[in-house]
Design a protein around this motif. Structure first.
Motif, PDB file in Angstrom:
ATOM      1  N   THR A   7     -13.127  90.087 -63.872  1.00  0.00           N
ATOM      2  CA  THR A   7     -12.702  89.464 -62.621  1.00  0.00           C
ATOM      3  C   THR A   7     -13.755  89.761 -61.569  1.00  0.00           C
ATOM      4  OG1 THR A   7     -10.861  89.238 -61.075  1.00  0.00           O
ATOM      5  CG2 THR A   7     -11.389  91.475 -61.802  1.00  0.00           C
ATOM      6  N   SER A   8     -13.664  89.105 -60.437  1.00  0.00           N
ATOM      7  CA  SER A   8     -14.616  89.399 -59.361  1.00  0.00           C
ATOM      8  C   SER A   8     -14.288  90.723 -58.689  1.00  0.00           C
ATOM      9  CB  SER A   8     -14.591  88.264 -58.322  1.00  0.00           C
ATOM     10  OG  SER A   8     -15.037  87.053 -58.876  1.00  0.00           O
ATOM     11  N   VAL A   9     -13.016  90.887 -58.296  1.00  0.00           N
ATOM     12  CA  VAL A   9     -12.592  92.095 -57.577  1.00  0.00           C
ATOM     13  C   VAL A   9     -11.411  92.708 -58.310  1.00  0.00           C
ATOM     14  CG1 VAL A   9     -11.760  93.027 -55.388  1.00  0.00           C
ATOM     15  CG2 VAL A   9     -13.363  91.084 -55.385  1.00  0.00           C
ATOM     16  N   ILE A  11      -8.605  95.534 -58.209  1.00  0.00           N
ATOM     17  CA  ILE A  11      -7.910  96.329 -57.199  1.00  0.00           C
ATOM     18  C   ILE A  11      -7.007  97.335 -57.898  1.00  0.00           C
ATOM     19  CG2 ILE A  11      -6.301  96.239 -55.258  1.00  0.00           C
ATOM     20  CD1 ILE A  11      -7.292  93.271 -54.881  1.00  0.00           C
ATOM     21  N   SER A  22      -5.639  91.150 -52.393  1.00  0.00           N
ATOM     22  CA  SER A  22      -5.632  90.125 -53.435  1.00  0.00           C
ATOM     23  C   SER A  22      -5.216  88.775 -52.874  1.00  0.00           C
ATOM     24  CB  SER A  22      -4.688  90.554 -54.562  1.00  0.00           C
ATOM     25  OG  SER A  22      -4.661  89.597 -55.604  1.00  0.00           O
ATOM     26  N   SER A  32      -9.140  87.928 -58.358  1.00  0.00           N
ATOM     27  CA  SER A  32      -8.945  89.379 -58.390  1.00  0.00           C
ATOM     28  C   SER A  32      -7.859  89.710 -59.395  1.00  0.00           C
ATOM     29  CB  SER A  32      -8.551  89.914 -56.997  1.00  0.00           C
ATOM     30  OG  SER A  32      -7.271  89.420 -56.621  1.00  0.00           O
ATOM     31  N   ALA A 156     -15.652  94.115 -63.518  1.00  0.00           N
ATOM     32  CA  ALA A 156     -15.563  93.481 -62.198  1.00  0.00           C
ATOM     33  C   ALA A 156     -16.887  93.615 -61.464  1.00  0.00           C
ATOM     34  CB  ALA A 156     -14.448  94.116 -61.377  1.00  0.00           C
ATOM     35  N   SER A 314     -11.762  92.522 -46.734  1.00  0.00           N
ATOM     36  CA  SER A 314     -11.606  91.118 -47.098  1.00  0.00           C
ATOM     37  C   SER A 314     -12.692  90.269 -46.450  1.00  0.00           C
ATOM     38  CB  SER A 314     -10.215  90.609 -46.717  1.00  0.00           C
ATOM     39  OG  SER A 314      -9.994  90.692 -45.322  1.00  0.00           O
TER      40      SER A 314
END
Length: 394
Positions: A7-9, A11, A22, A32, A156, A314
């Motif tokens: 995934t990109s981010v 959490i 998210s 995310s 990520a 963010s």
């Protein structure tokens, strides 16, 4: 359904800060995954803060999760401070040019965020156990975890630690890369939640020689009360009758007469501490919320500080993915900590002024009395409290 391999981010932590990040990213087309150690039912059962700064409320609206808050939340334009058996109201709105706070429980914020993530098919993996972080100083960090007995790994671009004071994220940073600052207070807060109407229309902070108390609420029919208590107290030693009697003894008579007693639906004791970890970034790992800082609840800053962290994060991540601009990521820790330390100061000050510290001696007690007298007689001091209470700008 198989969990994503990348995934990109990523959490870590499915509380309000992780879910909010998210949600904000998803609305900007950035994918995310949220990993939460506990079950969703457990997360939604946590009784936490209930006062939102104006900036935090606005951020929830930006995330598209403010509708129920605006319908059911209680906008407060002031607070009351009880000293010497008398009530003194501070008009927050008048002192800050119209700014207010919103009373809306953290449990409700979390429920709204879960509903929003579900509606957008957001990926939230609950009951992700034994999380371990890897490659944080590389450009391909990852987290491994146990889910349904199987070991899985998600790669990520960035990992965001929103997993609280006891979570794995901060503990994954080498000790020699962190500076830790901590003050542990010699008392805790005994909290009681009951389905009874609040004793006052606004929050009441009460200073009393026997200890601090707070009259708060979650709705027009649900009240939350707190008592300062020794750290060695146990919830089992406090039946409801003892709690109500102690509370009313610490309040001005006019307010105590308005307290509606009823059976508790939750009772707990929380220790108080001030804590900051610096920096809030290590390689591709960024810390947010209680993973990086704790404040005593007196100033109502815990959830609000997490929200400001998420604002900075963010916007930085959106700038990275949309514009190739990494200045926000590079300056995240600096920007977040500048606001964190101001909130730490305010929370420490509120705690120091309103609580009983008999072990500090007679001089400290008289200084505390003088501080309260000055606050209640000085418009400038009241404006300073109000500015901090409604929330400093992001």
């Amino acid at each position: 359904m198989a969990e994503p391999a990348s995934t990109s981010v990523l959490i870590i932590g499915g509380g309000p800060s992780g879910l909010l990040l998210s949600q904000l990213l998803h609305r900007q087309g950035i994918d995310s995954v949220v990993l939460e150690r506990r079950s969703r039912d457990h997360v939604l059962s946590r009784i936490r803060a209930g006062v939102l700064e104006q900036g935090a409320a606005d951020l929830l609206r930006t995330a598209g999760v403010g509708a129920r808050m605006d319908r059911e939340g209680l906008v407060h334009e002031g607070i009351e401070i009880a000293v010497g058996g008398r009530l003194h109201r501070l008009d927050l709105a008048a002192l800050t040019g119209g700014k207010t706070v919103m009373v809306y429980g953290q449990t409700e914020v979390t429920a709204d965020l879960y509903a929003a993530r579900d509606a957008m098919d957001g990926v939230v993996i609950d009951a992700a156990e034994d999380v371990a972080l890897h490659g944080l100083e590389t450009d391909a960090p990852s987290a491994s975890f146990l889910k349904d007995g199987a070991r899985q790994t998600i790669r990520a671009d960035f990992i965001i630690g929103c997993d609280g004071f006891h979570g794995v994220s901060r503990r994954s940073i080498p000790a020699d890369r962190l500076s830790l600052f901590e003050l542990v207070y010699p008392f805790g807060w005994l909290g009681l939640l009951a389905d009874v109407p609040p004793a006052a229309d606004e929050l009441v902070y009460a200073s009393h020689p026997d200890g601090f108390s707070l009259c708060s609420m979650r709705s027009p029919t649900r009240s939350r009360y707190y008592l300062q208590c020794p750290l060695d107290e146990k919830v089992a030693d406090w039946d409801d009758d003892r709690f109500w009697e102690t509370l009313c003894a610490r309040l001005p008579e006019e307010l105590a007469a308005r307290v509606t007693r009823g059976p508790s639906i939750e009772k707990s004791i929380a220790p108080l501490r001030s804590f900051v970890a610096e920096p809030m970034r290590h390689g591709r790992l960024f810390l947010a919320g209680d993973a990086a800082h704790i404040v005593p609840p007196t100033g109502a800053k815990g959830l609000n500080l997490a929200a400001s962290d998420i604002h900075y994060l963010s916007t930085a991540l959106i700038d990275h993915y949309r514009n190739g601009d990494d200045e926000g990521l590079e300056r995240y820790s600096e920007r977040a900590l500048a606001r964190v330390w101001k909130a730490e100061r305010f929370s420490w000050w509120m705690t120091s002024v309103l609580h009983s510290f008999p072990e500090k001696g007679a001089f400290a007690v008289r200084m505390q009395q003088a501080e309260l007298e000055y606050l209640l007689s000085s418009p400038a001091a009241q404006a300073s409290l109000a500015e901090n209470y409604v929330g400093l700008p992001y």
